[in-house]
Design a protein around this motif. Structure first.
Motif, short mmCIF file in Angstrom:
data_model
loop_
_atom_site.label_atom_id
_atom_site.label_comp_id
_atom_site.label_asym_id
_atom_site.label_seq_id
_atom_site.Cartn_x
_atom_site.Cartn_y
_atom_site.Cartn_z
N GLY A 84 -11.19 -30.77 25.64
CA GLY A 84 -10.95 -29.51 25.01
C GLY A 84 -11.88 -28.54 25.23
O GLY A 84 -11.35 -27.27 25.76
N ILE A 85 -13.00 -28.64 25.34
CA ILE A 85 -14.20 -27.41 25.82
C ILE A 85 -13.88 -26.94 27.27
O ILE A 85 -14.25 -25.86 27.43
CB ILE A 85 -15.68 -27.90 25.48
CG1 ILE A 85 -16.27 -26.61 25.20
CG2 ILE A 85 -16.34 -29.02 26.25
CD1 ILE A 85 -16.28 -25.93 24.00
N VAL A 86 -13.78 -28.03 28.11
CA VAL A 86 -13.68 -27.48 29.71
C VAL A 86 -12.25 -27.22 30.02
O VAL A 86 -12.16 -26.46 31.22
CB VAL A 86 -14.42 -28.71 30.24
CG1 VAL A 86 -15.52 -29.18 30.06
CG2 VAL A 86 -13.14 -30.02 30.35
N SER A 87 -11.19 -27.41 29.36
CA SER A 87 -9.74 -27.07 29.97
C SER A 87 -9.74 -25.47 30.25
O SER A 87 -9.19 -25.29 30.98
CB SER A 87 -8.80 -27.70 28.90
OG SER A 87 -8.65 -29.32 28.98
N PRO A 88 -10.17 -24.69 29.07
CA PRO A 88 -9.85 -23.39 29.13
C PRO A 88 -10.67 -22.91 30.59
O PRO A 88 -10.14 -21.93 31.32
CB PRO A 88 -10.57 -22.63 28.14
CG PRO A 88 -10.56 -23.67 26.97
CD PRO A 88 -10.60 -24.88 27.68
N SER A 89 -11.93 -23.38 30.94
CA SER A 89 -12.50 -22.73 32.03
C SER A 89 -11.90 -23.48 33.36
O SER A 89 -11.74 -22.57 34.21
CB SER A 89 -14.06 -23.39 32.00
OG SER A 89 -14.77 -22.92 31.03
N ILE A 90 -11.36 -24.47 33.36
CA ILE A 90 -10.81 -25.03 34.49
C ILE A 90 -9.43 -24.25 34.75
O ILE A 90 -9.39 -23.79 35.89
CB ILE A 90 -10.15 -26.61 34.44
CG1 ILE A 90 -11.39 -27.36 34.29
CG2 ILE A 90 -9.25 -27.10 35.44
CD1 ILE A 90 -11.36 -28.93 33.82
N ILE A 91 -8.77 -23.78 33.92
CA ILE A 91 -7.55 -22.97 33.94
C ILE A 91 -7.88 -21.74 34.56
O ILE A 91 -7.32 -21.25 35.38
CB ILE A 91 -6.63 -22.98 32.34
CG1 ILE A 91 -6.15 -24.31 32.20
CG2 ILE A 91 -5.48 -21.96 32.56
CD1 ILE A 91 -5.68 -24.47 30.63
N ILE A 92 -8.83 -20.97 33.74
CA ILE A 92 -9.18 -19.63 34.22
C ILE A 92 -9.83 -19.71 35.64
O ILE A 92 -9.27 -18.74 36.38
CB ILE A 92 -10.13 -19.02 33.19
CG1 ILE A 92 -9.46 -18.65 31.66
CG2 ILE A 92 -10.80 -17.76 33.54
CD1 ILE A 92 -10.42 -18.58 30.43
N ILE A 93 -10.72 -20.44 35.79
CA ILE A 93 -11.13 -20.60 37.22
C ILE A 93 -10.24 -20.78 38.45
O ILE A 93 -10.16 -20.37 39.26
CB ILE A 93 -12.44 -21.67 37.37
CG1 ILE A 93 -13.48 -20.94 36.42
CG2 ILE A 93 -12.81 -21.85 38.77
CD1 ILE A 93 -14.61 -22.23 36.18
N ILE A 96 -8.35 -17.48 38.70
CA ILE A 96 -9.51 -16.49 39.36
C ILE A 96 -9.31 -16.93 40.82
O ILE A 96 -9.30 -16.23 41.85
CB ILE A 96 -10.51 -16.20 38.61
CG1 ILE A 96 -10.48 -15.71 37.38
CG2 ILE A 96 -11.58 -15.63 39.54
CD1 ILE A 96 -11.93 -15.76 36.32
N ALA A 97 -9.53 -18.17 40.88
CA ALA A 97 -9.70 -18.63 42.36
C ALA A 97 -8.45 -18.34 43.41
O ALA A 97 -8.57 -17.85 44.62
CB ALA A 97 -9.92 -20.21 42.60
N GLU A 98 -7.32 -18.12 42.83
CA GLU A 98 -6.20 -17.94 43.58
C GLU A 98 -6.27 -16.41 43.91
O GLU A 98 -5.53 -16.13 44.99
CB GLU A 98 -4.86 -18.10 42.68
CG GLU A 98 -3.62 -18.15 43.17
CD GLU A 98 -3.32 -19.02 44.42
OE1 GLU A 98 -2.66 -18.56 45.42
OE2 GLU A 98 -3.85 -20.03 44.26
N PHE A 99 -6.68 -15.69 42.96
CA PHE A 99 -6.63 -14.28 43.42
C PHE A 99 -8.11 -13.63 43.79
O PHE A 99 -8.18 -12.45 43.71
CB PHE A 99 -6.02 -13.66 42.24
CG PHE A 99 -4.73 -13.89 41.93
CD1 PHE A 99 -3.59 -13.58 42.72
CD2 PHE A 99 -4.39 -14.73 40.87
CE1 PHE A 99 -2.34 -13.97 42.45
CE2 PHE A 99 -3.21 -15.20 40.35
CZ PHE A 99 -2.16 -14.79 41.20
#
Length: 194
Positions: A84-93, A96-99
């Motif tokens: 739960g704590i790492v999922s948002p970071s993985i999604i956001i990163i 961001i990495a795509e763009f």
């Protein structure tokens, strides 16, 4: 059991998605969500988790989520809380990495990050104030605080060394009777979780 695991995941996902600035900035959010609202832990236990997280490898927020998850549901709780704590970071990163090539040149993104930095500074200040208020309760705590601050700020002593010396001094003071009194014979039994 599945209900509490889902609740662990969702709670830590929400915490991970709204906190910026790392583990210290998360302290007020973690305390409000985990100690005040959910009653999964206490403020004092949360400070203990933070202290242990300082001397163990890994990110503070992930370590704290691991401790809370384990306390509530053992290994399955660890997996749910940590995911739960790492999922948002993985999604956001990932987004961001795509763009990334265009991301850092966008003016409104730069301004948003500037505002986030100010908010994170306020969160860190609040966390330090609460941390000090709950941790410094005796005269020797004030001495430890001042000595630790001076060692790190003025003399660039590595923080791990300061923590280890403080831990040893705390043990020594506790053994000399300056720490908490042991529980009484007629009180709750010593042992594991209830």
């Amino acid at each position: 059991m599945l209900k509490i695991l889902l609740e662990l995941y969702v709670t830590f996902f929400k915490i991970g998605s709204v906190t910026f600035g790392g583990g210290y900035a998360m302290l007020p959010v973690l305390e409000r969500e985990l100690a005040d609202k959910k009653k999964w832990t206490t403020g004092e236990d949360l400070l203990d988790y933070y202290a242990v997280s300082q001397v163990t490898p890994g990110v503070i927020a992930v370590n704290v989520s691991t401790f809370v998850g384990y306390r509530l549901r053992g290994v399955p709780g660890v997996l749910a809380a940590t995911a739960g704590i790492v999922s948002p970071s993985i999604i956001i990163i990932t987004i961001i990495a795509e763009f990334i090539s265009n991301f850092e040149s966008i003016v409104w993104v730069q301004k948003a990050l500037g505002g986030i930095n100010v908010a994170v500074t306020a969160l860190l200040t609040y966390a330090v104030y609460n941390f000090a208020k709950k941790s410094i309760k005796k005269w020797w705590g004030i001495i430890f605080y001042a000595a630790s601050f001076c060692a790190i700020f003025f003399f660039s002593v590595p923080s791990v060394l300061v923590i280890l010396v403080s831990a040893a001094a705390g043990i020594a003071i506790g053994c000399m009777g300056g720490g908490k009194k042991p529980p009484s014979e007629g009180g709750a039994s010593a042992g594991g979780r209830q």
